[in-house]
Structures are given as C-alpha cells and as structure tokens.
Design a protein around this motif. Structure first.
Motif, PDB file in Angstrom:
ATOM      1  N   THR A 151      18.839  26.931 -19.033  1.00 17.93           N
ATOM      2  CA  THR A 151      18.258  25.612 -19.296  1.00 17.93           C
ATOM      3  C   THR A 151      18.720  25.041 -20.628  1.00 17.93           C
ATOM      4  N   TRP A 152      18.653  25.851 -21.702  1.00 19.74           N
ATOM      5  CA  TRP A 152      19.032  25.362 -23.024  1.00 19.74           C
ATOM      6  C   TRP A 152      20.526  25.028 -23.121  1.00 19.74           C
ATOM      7  N   ALA A 154      22.569  24.217 -20.671  1.00 20.36           N
ATOM      8  CA  ALA A 154      22.852  23.021 -19.878  1.00 20.36           C
ATOM      9  C   ALA A 154      22.329  21.762 -20.568  1.00 20.36           C
ATOM     10  N   ALA A 155      21.227  21.906 -21.306  1.00 21.75           N
ATOM     11  CA  ALA A 155      20.692  20.758 -22.050  1.00 21.75           C
ATOM     12  C   ALA A 155      21.697  20.305 -23.112  1.00 21.75           C
ATOM     13  N   VAL A 156      22.338  21.288 -23.770  1.00 21.13           N
ATOM     14  CA  VAL A 156      23.388  20.969 -24.752  1.00 21.13           C
ATOM     15  C   VAL A 156      24.559  20.277 -24.027  1.00 21.13           C
ATOM     16  N   ALA A 157      24.868  20.760 -22.805  1.00 22.95           N
ATOM     17  CA  ALA A 157      25.964  20.178 -22.009  1.00 22.95           C
ATOM     18  C   ALA A 157      25.712  18.700 -21.727  1.00 22.95           C
ATOM     19  N   ILE A 158      24.450  18.359 -21.431  1.00 20.49           N
ATOM     20  CA  ILE A 158      24.110  16.964 -21.158  1.00 20.49           C
ATOM     21  C   ILE A 158      24.458  16.098 -22.375  1.00 20.49           C
ATOM     22  N   VAL A 159      24.121  16.602 -23.561  1.00 20.96           N
ATOM     23  CA  VAL A 159      24.399  15.859 -24.798  1.00 20.96           C
ATOM     24  C   VAL A 159      25.910  15.700 -25.006  1.00 20.96           C
TER      25      VAL A 159
END
Length: 328
Positions: A151-152, A154-159
């Motif tokens: 989750t974390w 992939a969250a960085v990936a979104i950014v």
C-alpha cells in the motif's frame, strides 16, 4: 483535364510564368522547425527530470516487491522500468526530429522518431505479456504478501507517476510525448489499483487479489498501448497523420483566391512533429502564381503542414497524368 509541366513552364497570354513558379516553389524551405524550437529545450528538461524521478522509484519499488513478495509491486516496477525506456527513447526521438538535412538524408533523421514510437509500443506489449504470465503463475503458486508495504509503495507510485503525467500534460505535440503521457497516466491509475489490493490484503488476507490486480494492470496498459501502436504503424507507412483531415485540407486550399481546382494531393509525416504535402493546383491567372502560392502555404501552415510543395497549373493545360485525373 490538366497535366504535369516540364519546368512548370506555363504560357499565359504573352506572359511566361516559369520564373513565378520557381519563386513559388522556393517558399517551402523556410518553415522546417518553427513550431518546435522552444518546445525541444523545454521537453528535453521535462524528460530528464521524469527519467531520474522514475528510475529512483523503480529501484525502491523493486526492492519493496522482493521484500514483500508482491507480484503487484514487481510487475509495476517492471512496467515502470519500461516507462523509463520509453521516456529515454522519447528523448532520443526529440533529438532526431531536430536533425538537419544532409545530401543523402534530405529530411535529416526525422522519420526515425516514428520508428521509435513504434518500438516504444512494442516494448510495452512485451511488458504486458510478462505481467500476464507472472500473474497467472501467482494464481497457482500464491505467495505471502505484505499488505502494508504494498500500500505505501504504491501510494508513492501515485505521487511519482501523477507528477510525471502532469509535467507531460499539455506538451503532447507529438506521438512520443503523447505515448509517454498516456503511460504515466495509466501507471497512476494502476498504482491506485495496487493500493486497493494492499488495503484488501491487510484487512481480509485475500491474497488472490494481487494477481487479479496484475491482470487488470496488463489490461489497462494494453488498451493505452494499442492506439499508440496503430498510429505508429500508420505513420511508418506514410499515412496521413491523425490530426490532419485530408478533405479539410483540400477544402481549405480551394477557399484560397484564384484557385480553381486542387488534385494529386499527397500528405505524409516527415517526423512525429512535422507534416509535408505535395499538390497540383489549377489557378485562374498564372500572373498571380507567386501570390497564390504564398497564400496557400500560409493556409497550410495554419493547419500544421509546415513543408509544402505546390505545382501550379492553368485551366487550359492538357493533363497526361492519369493518377491526378482520377474521378474527374
């Protein structure tokens, strides 16, 4: 009925228009890169920042994928790596589309920017195949997945992907830049899917969501790549570029004062950013050939055709070129 003219020599009453025609022909060398000088430097910087940012993230994501045994993260890292290649290739294409003409390569190496967009699309299709194979394998051999880590990361990936897509947005002056933008946008959506899978695994332990998300990722990339591949193929065989309407071009040319007819029209891409045209134009008065040619070229410039060669003809010429008379 009209025809090709030797040396464009048209007799018009007592006036020979040979010299007018040569002047008219001379116009078309002035406009090679006028749209893209500023763009090129600007885009170069955008690509460099995007490559560095995405390369750093690929390393982080791959490490996290190995540590957390996540197919979703590893497949995403693999795909992001192919995006880095796409960005690098787009940089090369940008450089090549700026090359000057030589005696042997009369358009420079600009056409290679089309071949690069084709290569880009093929690389992405290969990446899709890899993700599908791995995801199917995961269905049969599920591994423990660290949901929080997934989750974390992939969250960085979104950014990262979202920021890169934002940088490329609005600069899509050619198919390579558009391809890079599409992939970054797809990646942002894909990372959102991975976040969902991470949350689901953390709360339910339902690890099968991981390969399912992997397959969804493959589907998203396939859809965004397909149009890119189709357009690259069309451009590589000199089809009229997508953003040019051939009927609209002829209609616009016909609106020019003194133009009676337009035929034998050919439109093709010189590179992913430049379009060329050749046409035969029948005019009322060949004494106005120079002016007519200048106005036509201005109209064509306005429609994104930066390199045009126009052969002028008069109504009382006889045509012996069968191809140009089709449908007459």
């Amino acid at each position: 009925m009209h025809h090709f003219h030797n040396q464009n020599d048209i007799e018009c009453g007592q006036h020979s228009c040979k010299e007018h025609s040569h002047n008219g022909e001379g116009h078309h060398h002035h406009h090679h890169h006028h749209d893209h000088h500023v763009d090129a430097k600007d885009m170069g910087t955008v690509y460099v920042v995007a490559v560095v940012l995405n390369l750093l993230f690929v390393v982080i994501e791959a490490v996290a994928g190995f540590v957390g045994h996540s197919m979703g993260l590893l497949s995403d890292a693999g795909h992001n790596m192919s995006d880095v290649f796409c960005l690098l290739l787009a940089m090369v294409a940008l450089r090549l589309s700026q090359t000057k003409a030589t005696k042997r390569f009369t358009y420079g190496y600009r056409k290679s920017s089309v071949l690069i967009s084709l290569l880009n699309a093929i690389i992405l299709l290969v990446a899709v195949g890899g993700i599908v194979v791995e995801s199917i394998r995961k269905f049969y051999h599920p591994a423990e997945v660290n949901g929080i880590l997934v989750t974390w990361t992939a969250a960085v990936a979104i950014v990262v992907n979202g920021f890169t897509a934002w940088m490329l947005h609005g600069r899509q002056h050619d198919i390579n830049a558009r391809g890079a933008f599409l992939h970054m946008l797809a990646d942002t959506l894909v990372s959102a899917g991975v976040v969902v899978s991470g949350i689901v695994i953390t709360h339910t332990g339902w690890t099968v969501i991981d390969p399912i998300i992997g397959l969804v990722i493959a589907g998203v990339i396939l859809v965004s790549t397909w149009e890119l591949l189709a357009e690259s193929l069309r451009m590589s065989v000199d089809a009229v570029p997508e953003d040019v309407d051939p009927d609209g071009v002829v209609e616009e040319m016909m609106k020019s004062e003194g133009v009676v007819e337009v035929h034998h029209v050919h439109i093709w891409p010189i590179s992913t950013t430049e379009t060329a045209l050749t046409a035969h134009v029948v005019i009322e008065d060949c004494r106005k050939m120079d002016e007519c040619c200048r106005l036509l070229k201005e109209r064509l410039e306005g429609m994104g055709i930066s390199h045009s060669t126009i052969e002028m003809e008069t109504e009382n010429s006889t045509c012996n070129s069968r191809e140009c008379c089709k449908g007459e």
